[in-house]
Scaffold this motif. Structure first.
Motif, short mmCIF file in Angstrom:
data_model
loop_
_atom_site.label_atom_id
_atom_site.label_comp_id
_atom_site.label_asym_id
_atom_site.label_seq_id
_atom_site.Cartn_x
_atom_site.Cartn_y
_atom_site.Cartn_z
N MET A 127 59.72 24.29 -10.36
CA MET A 127 60.74 25.33 -10.42
C MET A 127 61.59 25.27 -9.15
SD MET A 127 60.16 29.41 -10.60
CE MET A 127 61.50 30.49 -10.25
N ASP A 128 62.88 25.28 -9.31
CA ASP A 128 63.78 25.33 -8.17
C ASP A 128 63.95 26.78 -7.74
OD1 ASP A 128 64.26 22.60 -8.10
OD2 ASP A 128 65.92 22.74 -9.52
N PHE A 129 64.05 26.97 -6.44
CA PHE A 129 64.27 28.32 -5.93
C PHE A 129 65.11 28.23 -4.67
CE2 PHE A 129 60.52 26.77 -3.83
CZ PHE A 129 60.67 27.19 -2.52
N LYS A 130 65.67 29.35 -4.31
CA LYS A 130 66.49 29.45 -3.12
C LYS A 130 65.85 30.48 -2.20
CE LYS A 130 71.19 30.71 -1.75
NZ LYS A 130 72.49 31.17 -2.23
N LEU A 131 65.75 30.16 -0.90
CA LEU A 131 65.26 31.10 0.11
C LEU A 131 66.46 31.72 0.82
CD1 LEU A 131 62.27 29.43 2.00
CD2 LEU A 131 62.24 31.53 0.68
N VAL A 132 66.53 33.04 0.85
CA VAL A 132 67.62 33.74 1.51
C VAL A 132 67.02 34.60 2.62
CG1 VAL A 132 69.46 35.44 1.23
CG2 VAL A 132 69.03 33.76 -0.57
N ASN A 133 67.50 34.41 3.84
CA ASN A 133 67.02 35.18 4.98
C ASN A 133 67.82 36.48 5.08
OD1 ASN A 133 66.04 36.13 7.40
ND2 ASN A 133 66.86 34.45 8.64
N THR A 170 66.67 38.62 -8.17
CA THR A 170 67.53 37.62 -8.80
C THR A 170 66.67 36.41 -9.17
OG1 THR A 170 69.40 38.33 -7.43
CG2 THR A 170 69.58 36.18 -8.49
N GLU A 171 66.75 35.98 -10.40
CA GLU A 171 65.99 34.83 -10.88
C GLU A 171 66.20 33.62 -9.96
OE1 GLU A 171 63.48 32.76 -13.47
OE2 GLU A 171 64.13 34.83 -13.79
N GLY A 172 65.11 33.00 -9.52
CA GLY A 172 65.18 31.80 -8.70
C GLY A 172 65.45 32.04 -7.22
N VAL A 173 65.49 33.30 -6.78
CA VAL A 173 65.77 33.61 -5.37
C VAL A 173 64.58 34.36 -4.77
CG1 VAL A 173 67.29 34.81 -3.75
CG2 VAL A 173 68.25 33.74 -5.79
N MET A 174 64.14 33.89 -3.61
CA MET A 174 63.11 34.57 -2.82
C MET A 174 63.77 35.00 -1.52
SD MET A 174 60.31 34.35 -4.67
CE MET A 174 58.90 34.58 -3.64
N TYR A 175 63.50 36.25 -1.10
CA TYR A 175 64.12 36.80 0.10
C TYR A 175 63.12 36.86 1.25
CZ TYR A 175 67.72 38.23 -3.19
OH TYR A 175 68.70 38.23 -4.15
N VAL A 176 63.55 36.42 2.44
CA VAL A 176 62.74 36.55 3.65
C VAL A 176 63.19 37.81 4.36
CG1 VAL A 176 62.09 35.49 5.85
CG2 VAL A 176 62.46 34.04 3.83
N VAL A 177 62.25 38.73 4.55
CA VAL A 177 62.53 40.03 5.13
C VAL A 177 61.49 40.32 6.21
CG1 VAL A 177 63.59 40.93 3.00
CG2 VAL A 177 61.14 41.25 3.38
N ARG A 203 58.05 44.63 -5.30
CA ARG A 203 58.90 43.44 -5.38
C ARG A 203 58.06 42.19 -5.14
NH1 ARG A 203 64.71 44.36 -4.34
NH2 ARG A 203 64.75 42.08 -4.27
N ARG A 204 58.08 41.24 -6.05
CA ARG A 204 57.33 39.99 -5.91
C ARG A 204 58.21 38.87 -5.35
NH1 ARG A 204 53.31 41.74 -4.81
NH2 ARG A 204 52.45 39.65 -4.84
N ASP A 205 59.44 39.20 -4.96
CA ASP A 205 60.38 38.19 -4.45
C ASP A 205 60.60 38.33 -2.94
OD1 ASP A 205 61.69 40.64 -4.75
OD2 ASP A 205 63.61 39.73 -5.25
N LEU A 206 59.77 39.14 -2.26
CA LEU A 206 59.94 39.37 -0.83
C LEU A 206 58.85 38.66 -0.03
CD1 LEU A 206 60.83 43.17 -0.82
CD2 LEU A 206 62.35 41.19 -1.02
N LEU A 207 59.29 37.81 0.88
CA LEU A 207 58.39 37.07 1.77
C LEU A 207 58.68 37.50 3.20
CD1 LEU A 207 59.11 33.56 0.23
CD2 LEU A 207 57.22 35.09 -0.37
N PHE A 208 57.72 37.31 4.08
CA PHE A 208 57.94 37.61 5.50
C PHE A 208 57.27 36.53 6.34
CE2 PHE A 208 54.38 40.08 3.97
CZ PHE A 208 53.38 39.85 4.91
N PRO A 209 57.74 36.33 7.58
CA PRO A 209 57.17 35.28 8.43
C PRO A 209 55.67 35.49 8.65
CG PRO A 209 59.25 36.04 9.34
CD PRO A 209 58.89 36.99 8.22
N GLY A 210 54.94 34.37 8.59
CA GLY A 210 53.50 34.38 8.84
C GLY A 210 53.22 34.35 10.33
N ALA A 211 52.03 33.87 10.67
CA ALA A 211 51.60 33.82 12.07
C ALA A 211 52.64 33.09 12.92
CB ALA A 211 50.25 33.12 12.17
#
Length: 108
Positions: free
Chosen positions: A1-7, A65-72, A83-91
């Protein structure tokens, strides 16, 4: 699956992948995603106030948005657990060259 990461943070996010390659997500160009939280006083422990969160609102967070993951920020992710499309910086670490990076992204 293609996806886009948006900061959606107001700073660059540098990520080290599993091949030890660094990827930089540039800071968002508009307003970053933020959480505004309201608190109400509950009682005092001597001169120290103890408060309770009574509400919060997230600003500048686009809809799913389909295919978009957000870094917050982690705070934004925690305020929007549905929201299952929200990621955040790890260690966080520093490279030998002094570059601050995260070893991957996290999800709640």
């Amino acid at each position: 699956m293609d996806f886009k990461l948006v900061n959606l943070c107001d700073h660059d996010v540098v990520i080290r992948d599993c091949n030890n390659k660094f990827h930089t997500l540039p800071a968002c160009e508009g307003e970053p995603a933020r959480v505004k939280t309201d608190y109400a006083p509950v009682f005092y422990l001597g001169t120290v106030g103890v408060n309770r969160k009574v509400g919060s609102i997230t600003t500048s967070l686009p809809p799913t948005t389909e295919g978009v993951m957000y870094v917050v920020s982690r705070m934004v992710a925690e305020a929007n657990r549905h929201r299952r499309d929200l990621l955040f910086p790890g260690a966080q670490f520093y490279s030998d060259e002094g570059v601050r990076f995260c070893a991957g992204l996290e999800i709640l």
